[in-house]
Motif scaffolding. Structure first.
Motif, PDB file in Angstrom:
ATOM      1  N   PRO A 146      29.640  15.209  19.374  1.00 13.49           N
ATOM      2  CA  PRO A 146      30.234  14.981  18.406  1.00 13.49           C
ATOM      3  C   PRO A 146      31.123  13.435  18.649  1.00 13.49           C
ATOM      4  CG  PRO A 146      31.320  16.766  19.326  1.00 13.49           C
ATOM      5  CD  PRO A 146      29.743  16.378  20.157  1.00 13.49           C
ATOM      6  N   GLY A 147      31.151  12.720  17.619  1.00 14.75           N
ATOM      7  CA  GLY A 147      31.904  11.459  17.897  1.00 14.75           C
ATOM      8  C   GLY A 147      33.393  11.355  18.204  1.00 14.75           C
ATOM      9  N   GLY A 148      33.969  12.458  17.706  1.00 15.70           N
ATOM     10  CA  GLY A 148      35.674  12.421  17.565  1.00 15.70           C
ATOM     11  C   GLY A 148      36.203  12.065  19.293  1.00 15.70           C
ATOM     12  N   PRO A 149      35.699  12.868  20.175  1.00 12.58           N
ATOM     13  CA  PRO A 149      36.179  12.875  21.588  1.00 12.58           C
ATOM     14  C   PRO A 149      35.800  11.365  22.100  1.00 12.58           C
ATOM     15  CG  PRO A 149      35.226  14.979  21.294  1.00 12.58           C
ATOM     16  CD  PRO A 149      34.683  14.211  19.915  1.00 12.58           C
ATOM     17  N   GLN A 150      34.566  11.096  21.834  1.00 12.68           N
ATOM     18  CA  GLN A 150      33.999   9.683  22.669  1.00 12.68           C
ATOM     19  C   GLN A 150      34.809   8.656  21.758  1.00 12.68           C
ATOM     20  OE1 GLN A 150      31.113   9.768  24.399  1.00 12.68           O
ATOM     21  NE2 GLN A 150      30.589  12.087  23.935  1.00 12.68           N
ATOM     22  N   VAL A 151      34.954   8.761  20.619  1.00  8.65           N
ATOM     23  CA  VAL A 151      35.912   7.483  19.966  1.00  8.65           C
ATOM     24  C   VAL A 151      37.164   7.539  20.532  1.00  8.65           C
ATOM     25  CG1 VAL A 151      36.677   6.495  17.856  1.00  8.65           C
ATOM     26  CG2 VAL A 151      34.307   7.430  17.864  1.00  8.65           C
ATOM     27  N   GLU A 152      37.909   8.675  20.724  1.00 12.83           N
ATOM     28  CA  GLU A 152      39.114   8.658  21.042  1.00 12.83           C
ATOM     29  C   GLU A 152      39.274   8.227  22.572  1.00 12.83           C
ATOM     30  OE1 GLU A 152      40.730  12.842  21.629  1.00 12.83           O
ATOM     31  OE2 GLU A 152      42.765  11.872  21.827  1.00 12.83           O
ATOM     32  N   LYS A 153      38.322   8.464  23.543  1.00 15.63           N
ATOM     33  CA  LYS A 153      38.233   8.170  24.869  1.00 15.63           C
ATOM     34  C   LYS A 153      37.985   6.402  25.125  1.00 15.63           C
ATOM     35  CE  LYS A 153      34.691   8.991  28.246  1.00 15.63           C
ATOM     36  NZ  LYS A 153      33.273   9.607  28.141  1.00 15.63           N
ATOM     37  N   GLU A 154      37.353   5.923  24.019  1.00 18.00           N
ATOM     38  CA  GLU A 154      37.319   4.436  24.433  1.00 18.00           C
ATOM     39  C   GLU A 154      38.597   3.797  23.420  1.00 18.00           C
ATOM     40  OE1 GLU A 154      34.638   2.689  25.440  1.00 18.00           O
ATOM     41  OE2 GLU A 154      33.622   4.621  25.762  1.00 18.00           O
ATOM     42  N   ALA A 155      39.058   4.437  22.452  1.00 24.17           N
ATOM     43  CA  ALA A 155      40.162   4.064  21.937  1.00 24.17           C
ATOM     44  C   ALA A 155      41.309   4.117  22.762  1.00 24.17           C
ATOM     45  CB  ALA A 155      40.527   4.881  20.496  1.00 24.17           C
ATOM     46  N   VAL A 156      41.583   4.775  23.575  1.00 24.91           N
ATOM     47  CA  VAL A 156      42.656   4.632  24.558  1.00 24.91           C
ATOM     48  C   VAL A 156      42.627   3.393  25.402  1.00 24.91           C
ATOM     49  CG1 VAL A 156      43.588   7.144  24.625  1.00 24.91           C
ATOM     50  CG2 VAL A 156      41.797   6.267  26.232  1.00 24.91           C
ATOM     51  N   LYS A 157      41.685   3.214  25.721  1.00 24.56           N
ATOM     52  CA  LYS A 157      41.314   1.595  26.530  1.00 24.56           C
ATOM     53  C   LYS A 157      41.240   0.413  25.696  1.00 24.56           C
ATOM     54  CE  LYS A 157      37.653   3.792  28.239  1.00 24.56           C
ATOM     55  NZ  LYS A 157      36.332   3.793  29.023  1.00 24.56           N
ATOM     56  N   GLY A 158      41.413   0.634  24.308  1.00 19.69           N
ATOM     57  CA  GLY A 158      41.101  -0.593  23.489  1.00 19.69           C
ATOM     58  C   GLY A 158      42.500  -1.186  22.952  1.00 19.69           C
ATOM     59  N   ASN A 159      42.337  -2.286  21.996  1.00 18.25           N
ATOM     60  CA  ASN A 159      43.333  -2.872  21.315  1.00 18.25           C
ATOM     61  C   ASN A 159      43.088  -2.364  20.001  1.00 18.25           C
ATOM     62  OD1 ASN A 159      45.152  -4.733  20.191  1.00 18.25           O
ATOM     63  ND2 ASN A 159      44.023  -6.694  20.859  1.00 18.25           N
ATOM     64  N   PRO A 160      44.167  -1.837  19.642  1.00 17.31           N
ATOM     65  CA  PRO A 160      44.208  -1.129  18.102  1.00 17.31           C
ATOM     66  C   PRO A 160      44.613  -2.288  17.116  1.00 17.31           C
ATOM     67  CG  PRO A 160      46.377  -0.435  19.070  1.00 17.31           C
ATOM     68  CD  PRO A 160      45.507  -1.106  20.333  1.00 17.31           C
ATOM     69  N   THR A 161      45.092  -3.534  17.448  1.00 14.94           N
ATOM     70  CA  THR A 161      45.290  -4.665  16.582  1.00 14.94           C
ATOM     71  C   THR A 161      44.499  -5.638  16.417  1.00 14.94           C
ATOM     72  OG1 THR A 161      46.701  -5.840  18.026  1.00 14.94           O
ATOM     73  CG2 THR A 161      47.880  -4.055  16.911  1.00 14.94           C
ATOM     74  N   ARG A 162      43.327  -5.553  17.030  1.00 17.69           N
ATOM     75  CA  ARG A 162      42.402  -6.756  17.049  1.00 17.69           C
ATOM     76  C   ARG A 162      41.604  -6.798  15.841  1.00 17.69           C
ATOM     77  NH1 ARG A 162      37.171  -7.301  20.738  1.00 17.69           N
ATOM     78  NH2 ARG A 162      35.966  -8.823  19.681  1.00 17.69           N
ATOM     79  N   PHE A 163      41.346  -5.703  15.243  1.00 16.11           N
ATOM     80  CA  PHE A 163      40.604  -5.691  13.923  1.00 16.11           C
ATOM     81  C   PHE A 163      41.409  -5.262  12.730  1.00 16.11           C
ATOM     82  CE2 PHE A 163      37.380  -5.347  17.217  1.00 16.11           C
ATOM     83  CZ  PHE A 163      36.547  -6.279  16.822  1.00 16.11           C
ATOM     84  N   MET A 164      41.471  -5.985  11.512  1.00 13.55           N
ATOM     85  CA  MET A 164      42.036  -5.768  10.302  1.00 13.55           C
ATOM     86  C   MET A 164      41.307  -4.879   9.465  1.00 13.55           C
ATOM     87  SD  MET A 164      45.171  -7.368  10.121  1.00 13.55           S
ATOM     88  CE  MET A 164      45.333  -7.545   8.276  1.00 13.55           C
ATOM     89  N   LEU A 165      41.754  -3.437   9.636  1.00 11.86           N
ATOM     90  CA  LEU A 165      41.073  -2.445   8.748  1.00 11.86           C
ATOM     91  C   LEU A 165      41.949  -1.978   7.579  1.00 11.86           C
ATOM     92  CD1 LEU A 165      39.233  -0.336  11.789  1.00 11.86           C
ATOM     93  CD2 LEU A 165      38.321  -2.309   9.907  1.00 11.86           C
ATOM     94  N   PRO A 166      41.034  -1.534   6.414  1.00 12.08           N
ATOM     95  CA  PRO A 166      42.093  -1.080   5.359  1.00 12.08           C
ATOM     96  C   PRO A 166      42.789   0.415   5.738  1.00 12.08           C
ATOM     97  CG  PRO A 166      39.789  -0.713   5.021  1.00 12.08           C
ATOM     98  CD  PRO A 166      39.933  -1.417   6.219  1.00 12.08           C
ATOM     99  N   ARG A 167      43.785   0.668   4.841  1.00 12.53           N
ATOM    100  CA  ARG A 167      44.439   2.113   4.957  1.00 12.53           C
ATOM    101  C   ARG A 167      44.265   2.600   3.695  1.00 12.53           C
ATOM    102  NH1 ARG A 167      44.482  -0.416   9.745  1.00 12.53           N
ATOM    103  NH2 ARG A 167      46.160   0.202  11.258  1.00 12.53           N
ATOM    104  N   PRO A 168      43.073   3.107   3.196  1.00  8.88           N
ATOM    105  CA  PRO A 168      42.902   3.597   1.848  1.00  8.88           C
ATOM    106  C   PRO A 168      43.822   4.474   1.322  1.00  8.88           C
ATOM    107  CG  PRO A 168      40.661   3.723   3.143  1.00  8.88           C
ATOM    108  CD  PRO A 168      41.933   3.271   3.960  1.00  8.88           C
ATOM    109  N   MET A 169      44.291   4.370  -0.018  1.00  7.65           N
ATOM    110  CA  MET A 169      45.231   5.134  -0.724  1.00  7.65           C
ATOM    111  C   MET A 169      46.570   4.966  -0.263  1.00  7.65           C
ATOM    112  SD  MET A 169      43.280   6.973  -2.789  1.00  7.65           S
ATOM    113  CE  MET A 169      41.905   7.896  -3.034  1.00  7.65           C
ATOM    114  N   ALA A 170      47.000   4.139   0.668  1.00 11.42           N
ATOM    115  CA  ALA A 170      48.323   4.003   1.043  1.00 11.42           C
ATOM    116  C   ALA A 170      49.280   3.811  -0.094  1.00 11.42           C
ATOM    117  CB  ALA A 170      48.523   2.805   2.077  1.00 11.42           C
ATOM    118  N   GLY A 171      50.331   4.659   0.221  1.00 14.67           N
ATOM    119  CA  GLY A 171      51.356   4.566  -0.957  1.00 14.67           C
ATOM    120  C   GLY A 171      51.205   5.270  -2.487  1.00 14.67           C
ATOM    121  N   ARG A 172      49.891   5.722  -2.463  1.00 14.00           N
ATOM    122  CA  ARG A 172      49.641   6.615  -3.735  1.00 14.00           C
ATOM    123  C   ARG A 172      50.617   7.793  -3.679  1.00 14.00           C
ATOM    124  NH1 ARG A 172      44.388   5.096  -5.503  1.00 14.00           N
ATOM    125  NH2 ARG A 172      44.001   2.992  -5.133  1.00 14.00           N
ATOM    126  N   PRO A 173      51.094   8.381  -4.919  1.00 14.52           N
ATOM    127  CA  PRO A 173      51.878   9.483  -5.020  1.00 14.52           C
ATOM    128  C   PRO A 173      51.113  10.740  -4.694  1.00 14.52           C
ATOM    129  CG  PRO A 173      51.447   8.363  -7.324  1.00 14.52           C
ATOM    130  CD  PRO A 173      50.863   7.616  -6.290  1.00 14.52           C
TER     131      PRO A 173
END
Ligand code: KG4
Ligand code: ZN
Length: 329
Positions: A146-173
């Motif tokens: 399953p991908g969750g644990p693998q993505v998390e393992k890579e994520a801790v070593k990466g740069n979270p601001t390099r790619f601009m990704l959307p935050r869908p639904m942000a601010g909706r009531p």
């Protein structure tokens, strides 16, 4: 002699309990057959892989009833989501009402848990579940399942601001989620820089996970606001489902609980993911209220939480006793 027999040779999942007395003929105590004809109909014959899967899906139901019948014990048909919703009360003293955040491979929901059988869904995903989004990201980037644990393992070593990704639904009531746009945006970013180096994979994972964390913060904040408006203060924010194993997500849940003046309760990992203890516990909670099911209870392929049986409403408070008009004192 009482024997349970299980038959799964072809396209029926069957179980029966048979009694063999010392003398005379036998007696059938239970005989249950679940047919798979609908699953195979489209193929004009029995497809072994489909049969195997259908057996696995059906066997519990078939045997559970036989065991209940032969041992004269009550049967409770437990809704999977209800079991996730109540599992925190197995390990922690969590009184009702509380706010549940359920995030697994198949579900993403914010639920007001008012009592056993009493659930109000405050938010859900309109497309992918959060765990599913992690799994699809892992697949896209060539990581395992399953991908969750693998993505998390890579994520801790990466740069979270390099790619601009959307935050869908942000601010909706409302408190609903949508994740398919995030998934597409991630794929486009990955395609732009293909072939991917290890560092790219780490940065894509980190940027994706940060987007998910931000989305959860925003959507759950809306959900907690709805909870306060509709049900008052929750006794806790409870997390369940495999995604709750993610450290970055736990951290944001901790912050959200603190912000809304409540505690975060996360059951141990083996109780957050699918397990038998949560089913037994939900059964125990229902049994304590007398909420048992008949032996003809059917499995539901789709069973929304709102449709589970609920306890009967509390009787209205008894009228105060009439004033004592007796003359003797
Ligand atoms: O609750 P669960 O075990 O099974 C169901 O889907 O019912 O959840 C599994 C999901 C998978 O999608 C998996 O990728 C995700 O939970 N998951 C995680 C992590 N561990 C498991 N997602 C993010 N980070 C993790 N560490
Ligand atoms: Zn589950």
């Amino acid at each position: 002699m009482i024997v349970l027999g299980i038959e799964t040779t072809c396209d029926e999942t069957a179980a029966a309990v048979v009694e063999r007395p010392l003398a005379g003929h036998g007696r059938i105590l239970s005989n249950i057959v679940l047919s798979q004809v609908n699953e195979h109909a489209a193929f004009g014959g029995v497809v072994p892989e489909i049969a195997a899967r259908a057996h696995v899906e059906a066997i519990d139901m078939v045997i559970a009833k036989a065991i209940a019948l032969v041992s004269e014990k009550p049967l409770m048909a437990v809704n999977h989501l209800e079991a996730h919703a109540l599992s925190a009360r197995l390990t922690n003293d969590v009184p009702f009402p509380y706010c549940l955040f359920l995030a697994s491979g198949g579900h993403t929901q914010i639920v007001a848990v008012i009592g056993v059988g009493l659930y109000v869904r405050l938010g859900t995903t309109l497309d992918d579940a959060i765990g599913e989004a992690f799994d699809k990201t892992a697949k896209l980037l060539g990581l395992g399942y399953p991908g969750g644990p693998q993505v998390e393992k890579e994520a801790v070593k990466g740069n979270p601001t390099r790619f601009m990704l959307p935050r869908p639904m942000a601010g909706r009531p409302h408190a609903d989620f949508s994740l398919s746009g995030l998934k597409t945006a991630l794929r486009l970013e990955a395609e732009k820089i293909a072939p991917l180096r290890d560092e790219d994979v780490r940065d894509l994972c980190a940027s994706f996970q940060q987007a998910i964390v931000d989305v959860i913060a925003d959507r759950l904040r809306a959900g907690l606001r709805m909870f306060h408006e509709q049900h008052g203060k929750p006794s806790a924010l409870v997390a369940a489902g495999g995604v709750a194993a993610n450290e970055a997500i736990r951290k944001v849940l901790q912050r959200l609980a603190f912000e809304s003046g409540t505690l975060l309760v996360v059951p141990p990992a083996e109780l957050c993911t699918d397990n038998g203890a949560m089913i037994a516990w939900a059964g125990a909670e229902r049994l304590a209220l007398g909420l048992t099911d008949a032996l003809d209870a059917k499995p539901h392929a789709r069973w929304p939480l709102a449709d589970v049986t609920r306890p009967p409403p509390e009787p209205p408070p008894a009228a105060p006793p009439a004033p004592d008009t007796g003359s003797d004192g």
